[in-house]
Design an enzyme around this catalytic site. Sequence first.
Site, PDB file in Angstrom:
ATOM      1  N   ARG A   1       0.887  -1.172   0.000  1.00  0.00           N
ATOM      2  CA  ARG A   1       0.000   0.000   0.000  1.00  0.00           C
ATOM      3  C   ARG A   1       0.912   1.206   0.000  1.00  0.00           C
ATOM      4  O   ARG A   1       1.732   1.380   0.910  1.00  0.00           O
ATOM      5  CB  ARG A   1      -0.912   0.010   1.232  1.00  0.00           C
TER       6      ARG A   1
ATOM      7  N   HIS B   1      -7.619   0.855  -6.237  1.00  0.00           N
ATOM      8  CA  HIS B   1      -7.761  -0.018  -5.062  1.00  0.00           C
ATOM      9  C   HIS B   1      -8.423  -1.307  -5.554  1.00  0.00           C
ATOM     10  O   HIS B   1      -9.584  -1.605  -5.259  1.00  0.00           O
ATOM     11  CB  HIS B   1      -8.624   0.685  -4.007  1.00  0.00           C
TER      12      HIS B   1
ATOM     13  N   GLN C   1     -10.136  -4.128  -3.277  1.00  0.00           N
ATOM     14  CA  GLN C   1     -11.397  -3.646  -2.696  1.00  0.00           C
ATOM     15  C   GLN C   1     -12.545  -3.835  -3.690  1.00  0.00           C
ATOM     16  O   GLN C   1     -13.592  -4.398  -3.355  1.00  0.00           O
ATOM     17  CB  GLN C   1     -11.244  -2.159  -2.342  1.00  0.00           C
TER      18      GLN C   1
ATOM     19  N   ASP D   1     -17.607   6.834  -0.555  1.00  0.00           N
ATOM     20  CA  ASP D   1     -16.278   6.804   0.070  1.00  0.00           C
ATOM     21  C   ASP D   1     -16.064   8.189   0.681  1.00  0.00           C
ATOM     22  O   ASP D   1     -16.823   9.129   0.406  1.00  0.00           O
ATOM     23  CB  ASP D   1     -15.218   6.491  -1.004  1.00  0.00           C
TER      24      ASP D   1
ATOM     25  N   CYS E   1     -16.424   1.438   1.312  1.00  0.00           N
ATOM     26  CA  CYS E   1     -15.216   0.633   1.572  1.00  0.00           C
ATOM     27  C   CYS E   1     -14.697   0.829   2.993  1.00  0.00           C
ATOM     28  O   CYS E   1     -13.984  -0.022   3.517  1.00  0.00           O
ATOM     29  CB  CYS E   1     -14.140   0.982   0.550  1.00  0.00           C
TER      30      CYS E   1
ATOM     31  N   ARG F   1     -13.716  -9.214   2.009  1.00  0.00           N
ATOM     32  CA  ARG F   1     -12.337  -8.991   1.533  1.00  0.00           C
ATOM     33  C   ARG F   1     -11.483 -10.233   1.794  1.00  0.00           C
ATOM     34  O   ARG F   1     -10.614 -10.584   1.008  1.00  0.00           O
ATOM     35  CB  ARG F   1     -11.718  -7.777   2.241  1.00  0.00           C
TER      36      ARG F   1
HETATM   37  N1   CP Z   1     -11.224  -0.287   2.779  1.00  0.00           N
HETATM   38  C1   CP Z   1      -9.930  -0.353   3.145  1.00  0.00           C
HETATM   39  O1   CP Z   1      -9.018  -0.566   2.339  1.00  0.00           O
HETATM   40  O2   CP Z   1      -9.718  -0.179   4.484  1.00  0.00           O
HETATM   41  P1   CP Z   1      -8.320   0.044   5.178  1.00  0.00           P
HETATM   42  O3   CP Z   1      -7.785   1.367   4.717  1.00  0.00           O
HETATM   43  O4   CP Z   1      -8.620   0.036   6.648  1.00  0.00           O
HETATM   44  O5   CP Z   1      -7.389  -1.072   4.781  1.00  0.00           O
HETATM   45  N1  NVA Z   2     -10.207   6.636  -1.045  1.00  0.00           N
HETATM   46  C1  NVA Z   2      -9.779   6.221   0.261  1.00  0.00           C
HETATM   47  C2  NVA Z   2      -9.925   4.745   0.414  1.00  0.00           C
HETATM   48  C3  NVA Z   2      -9.544   4.201   1.759  1.00  0.00           C
HETATM   49  C4  NVA Z   2      -9.665   2.730   1.853  1.00  0.00           C
HETATM   50  C5  NVA Z   2      -8.346   6.652   0.494  1.00  0.00           C
HETATM   51  O1  NVA Z   2      -7.519   6.512  -0.405  1.00  0.00           O
HETATM   52  O2  NVA Z   2      -8.052   7.158   1.565  1.00  0.00           O
END
Ligand code: CP
Ligand code: NVA
Length: 309
Positions: free
Chosen positions: A108, A135, A138, A227, A267, A293
């Site tokens: 990530r 993502h 997800q 989101d 999400c 997930r």
């Molecule tokens: N939805 C998601 O990716 O959550 P986290 O940021 O907690 O991993």
């Molecule tokens: N769009 C959000 C998703 C988090 C899982 C971010 O990037 O922060």
Amino acid sequence: MKNFINLKDIPVKDLKKILIDAKRRKRFRKKFENLEVDKGAPLKGKLLIQMFEKSSLRTRLSFYLATKQLGGSTLSLRPDELHLSKGGESIQDTAKILSNFGNAFMLRTDSDEKLEEFKKYLSIPLINGLSPSSHPTQILSDIFTVEEIKKKPISSLSIAWIGDSNNVLNSLIAASIKFSFKLRIGCPMKYKPNKKIMQYIKSKRNKIFIVNDAKKAVKGVDVIFADKVISMNDKVNKIKKLNQFKKFKINKKLMSFAKKDCIFLHCLPRDKEVEENVFLSKQSKVWQQALNRVHVQKSILLYCLDKLR
Ligand code: CP
Ligand code: NVA
């Protein structure tokens, strides 16, 4: 071996195979405890190395359980403890070590370029656990959730996205093109997808529409996605942006324009873009969404390691 970096680069037949495998595996585990291992322990002896350069709760936990349930193990690296983050080691050498010690790497990151660099030097599969541009784990999991609840292929459903044009939406757009489902995006025009994404949308025969009106976006849809308006590390004037999204709040009134049995997905984590009485309503399936997930990422791991049956 295969990477899982961006949905638009993965053949739809492979994505569908992953979903079928996840469905079968989930069914078989009905009475299992979280840490019980699936029959055959297909990842026995395998190590998934994870690294989070940004916060995570769900992705971290779900990859941990996914690997455990397949009989393997995970190790989470803290970027601040690696030489790499301090400029003391190259991506090339880091990738070589990761490849010698582990069997898959999940990253990530705040840099799509970093993902590309790792891809160049790793000889084990690379999984994108969220980047600025997408993502993918997800959204593939969310398609699973939609089909599980609606008991229909997603291609026969209409989906609305209310919110910012961010990484999650980019993956939803790629999914809409791959799986051929109707997608209406409701956002202030200033926040419509960027040029590159707009070109991608235009280059495909697609069913994607962008509207500057939340009501129009959700009219008659089967699923509403949302989101946070402000994503992690979004370097904007937050107050100004939140203000610009004022008319794009998910409340009971807005939900009433969708189909009666419309479901709400998010999400997570959430902020104030959705009202509590929607988020905690029967229409909201966010907890089921988060748990799925685990199931989908198990099949993604098997796909990456060429172990998908
Ligand atoms: N939805 C998601 O990716 O959550 P986290 O940021 O907690 O991993
Ligand atoms: N769009 C959000 C998703 C988090 C899982 C971010 O990037 O922060």
